[in-house]
Motif scaffolding. Sequence first.
Motif, PDB file in Angstrom:
ATOM      1  N   ALA A  64       0.844  -1.235   0.103  1.00  0.00           N
ATOM      2  CA  ALA A  64      -0.114   0.082  -0.036  1.00  0.00           C
ATOM      3  C   ALA A  64       0.679   1.293   0.097  1.00  0.00           C
ATOM      4  N   GLY A  65       2.384   1.129   0.037  1.00  0.00           N
ATOM      5  CA  GLY A  65       3.156   2.357   0.127  1.00  0.00           C
ATOM      6  C   GLY A  65       3.343   3.034   1.282  1.00  0.00           C
ATOM      7  N   LEU A  66       3.229   2.083   2.475  1.00  0.00           N
ATOM      8  CA  LEU A  66       3.158   2.556   3.965  1.00  0.00           C
ATOM      9  C   LEU A  66       4.416   2.138   4.193  1.00  0.00           C
ATOM     10  N   ALA A  67       5.573   2.732   3.856  1.00  0.00           N
ATOM     11  CA  ALA A  67       7.034   2.167   4.063  1.00  0.00           C
ATOM     12  C   ALA A  67       7.151   2.365   5.419  1.00  0.00           C
ATOM     13  N   ASP A  68       6.881   3.213   6.365  1.00  0.00           N
ATOM     14  CA  ASP A  68       7.163   3.254   7.827  1.00  0.00           C
ATOM     15  C   ASP A  68       6.729   1.973   8.296  1.00  0.00           C
ATOM     16  N   GLU A  69       5.370   1.783   8.329  1.00  0.00           N
ATOM     17  CA  GLU A  69       4.602   0.693   8.942  1.00  0.00           C
ATOM     18  C   GLU A  69       5.268  -0.592   8.392  1.00  0.00           C
ATOM     19  N   ALA A  70       5.436  -0.692   7.237  1.00  0.00           N
ATOM     20  CA  ALA A  70       6.072  -2.146   6.649  1.00  0.00           C
ATOM     21  C   ALA A  70       7.528  -2.274   7.230  1.00  0.00           C
ATOM     22  N   ALA A  71       8.509  -1.161   7.292  1.00  0.00           N
ATOM     23  CA  ALA A  71       9.747  -1.449   7.674  1.00  0.00           C
ATOM     24  C   ALA A  71       9.738  -1.559   9.159  1.00  0.00           C
ATOM     25  N   ARG A  72       8.842  -1.136  10.252  1.00  0.00           N
ATOM     26  CA  ARG A  72       8.815  -1.314  11.471  1.00  0.00           C
ATOM     27  C   ARG A  72       8.394  -2.824  11.771  1.00  0.00           C
ATOM     28  N   ALA A  73       7.394  -3.396  11.015  1.00  0.00           N
ATOM     29  CA  ALA A  73       6.682  -4.522  11.123  1.00  0.00           C
ATOM     30  C   ALA A  73       7.881  -5.707  10.609  1.00  0.00           C
ATOM     31  N   TYR A  74       8.415  -5.514   9.451  1.00  0.00           N
ATOM     32  CA  TYR A  74       9.500  -6.465   9.010  1.00  0.00           C
ATOM     33  C   TYR A  74      10.673  -6.550   9.733  1.00  0.00           C
ATOM     34  N   PHE A  75      11.093  -5.491  10.652  1.00  0.00           N
ATOM     35  CA  PHE A  75      12.223  -5.245  11.401  1.00  0.00           C
ATOM     36  C   PHE A  75      11.983  -6.363  12.583  1.00  0.00           C
ATOM     37  N   VAL A  76      10.703  -6.190  13.179  1.00  0.00           N
ATOM     38  CA  VAL A  76      10.134  -6.965  14.336  1.00  0.00           C
ATOM     39  C   VAL A  76      10.147  -8.228  14.094  1.00  0.00           C
ATOM     40  N   LEU A  77       9.585  -8.740  12.850  1.00  0.00           N
ATOM     41  CA  LEU A  77       9.859 -10.118  12.277  1.00  0.00           C
ATOM     42  C   LEU A  77      11.107 -10.782  12.304  1.00  0.00           C
ATOM     43  N   ALA A  78      11.933 -10.094  11.797  1.00  0.00           N
ATOM     44  CA  ALA A  78      13.461 -10.293  11.562  1.00  0.00           C
ATOM     45  C   ALA A  78      14.109 -10.628  13.082  1.00  0.00           C
ATOM     46  N   GLN A  79      13.726  -9.774  14.085  1.00  0.00           N
ATOM     47  CA  GLN A  79      14.339  -9.870  15.262  1.00  0.00           C
ATOM     48  C   GLN A  79      13.658 -11.081  15.714  1.00  0.00           C
ATOM     49  N   ARG A  80      12.633 -11.652  15.706  1.00  0.00           N
ATOM     50  CA  ARG A  80      11.879 -12.617  16.026  1.00  0.00           C
ATOM     51  C   ARG A  80      12.450 -13.993  15.363  1.00  0.00           C
ATOM     52  N   ALA A  81      12.637 -13.937  14.219  1.00  0.00           N
ATOM     53  CA  ALA A  81      13.259 -15.054  13.328  1.00  0.00           C
ATOM     54  C   ALA A  81      14.767 -15.159  13.861  1.00  0.00           C
ATOM     55  N   LEU A  82      15.391 -14.156  14.060  1.00  0.00           N
ATOM     56  CA  LEU A  82      16.906 -14.179  14.854  1.00  0.00           C
ATOM     57  C   LEU A  82      16.760 -14.899  16.154  1.00  0.00           C
ATOM     58  N   ALA A  83      15.624 -14.468  17.146  1.00  0.00           N
ATOM     59  CA  ALA A  83      15.719 -15.282  18.310  1.00  0.00           C
ATOM     60  C   ALA A  83      15.445 -16.714  18.185  1.00  0.00           C
TER      61      ALA A  83
END
Length: 245
Positions: A122-141
Amino acid sequence: IDALSPSLRSHARLVALLGQRVTIAEIDGLVRKLGHTSGALELPLDAKIAVQRLARAGVLALDDEGGVTFRRAFVRDAIVRSVPEAVRRSVHLAAAQLHAEPPDGGAAEHQLAQLAWHAAEAGLADEAARAYFVLAQRALARHAYTEAERLYSRALAQDARPSVLDRRAAYRGRGTMRYRIGRPHDALADLGAARAVAADEGDVVAVIEILLDEATALDWMDAYRASEERVVEAHALFASIPASM
């Protein structure tokens, strides 16, 4: 698809835009949010009824856990391409809003992944980046290194504001994932980018930590002399830190 009624075609387009696997509850929530008409989509049917009819038509399949998928992925891909851009964006925007506020106060993995993907579309870059980063941190854990690398990449691909996405942390995270999955040269590029940001911010401790990450990546490449140089550089920086810190 062309043999379906206009209402079923619209529901098929909606389900296709929602992702590879969704639930009837998600479809129902989006139908309610969009209303019975959204651009070129006419959605007169109850979500459960629409899914059942599409399943009987051989378009959709329901799994034992309540998930809804297309029987053939290429059919879903073709449907998505057939939807006008404006309609796609409006559906993704509504879906992102639907997943933005989890009722329990903490987004589950699937819901957060849906938010990230729909926000990006949808072009909501801030929301997308924030969510992908949290998901990445969870995958790392979970030590899911390949998944974490992919999610860090998606976070970095968003044109998010610096106040939203910590690019130093994202580059460092992706770099440490990349040497673990056999991509040490790419890892060094990411770690170098992270170190440059840390240096610009004047964070000496972070620079030292990233230098040691680079030394580890170089060890994986059997580049022991270069690895030692990073350790020596880190040691010199550490020695320069005032004792009061």
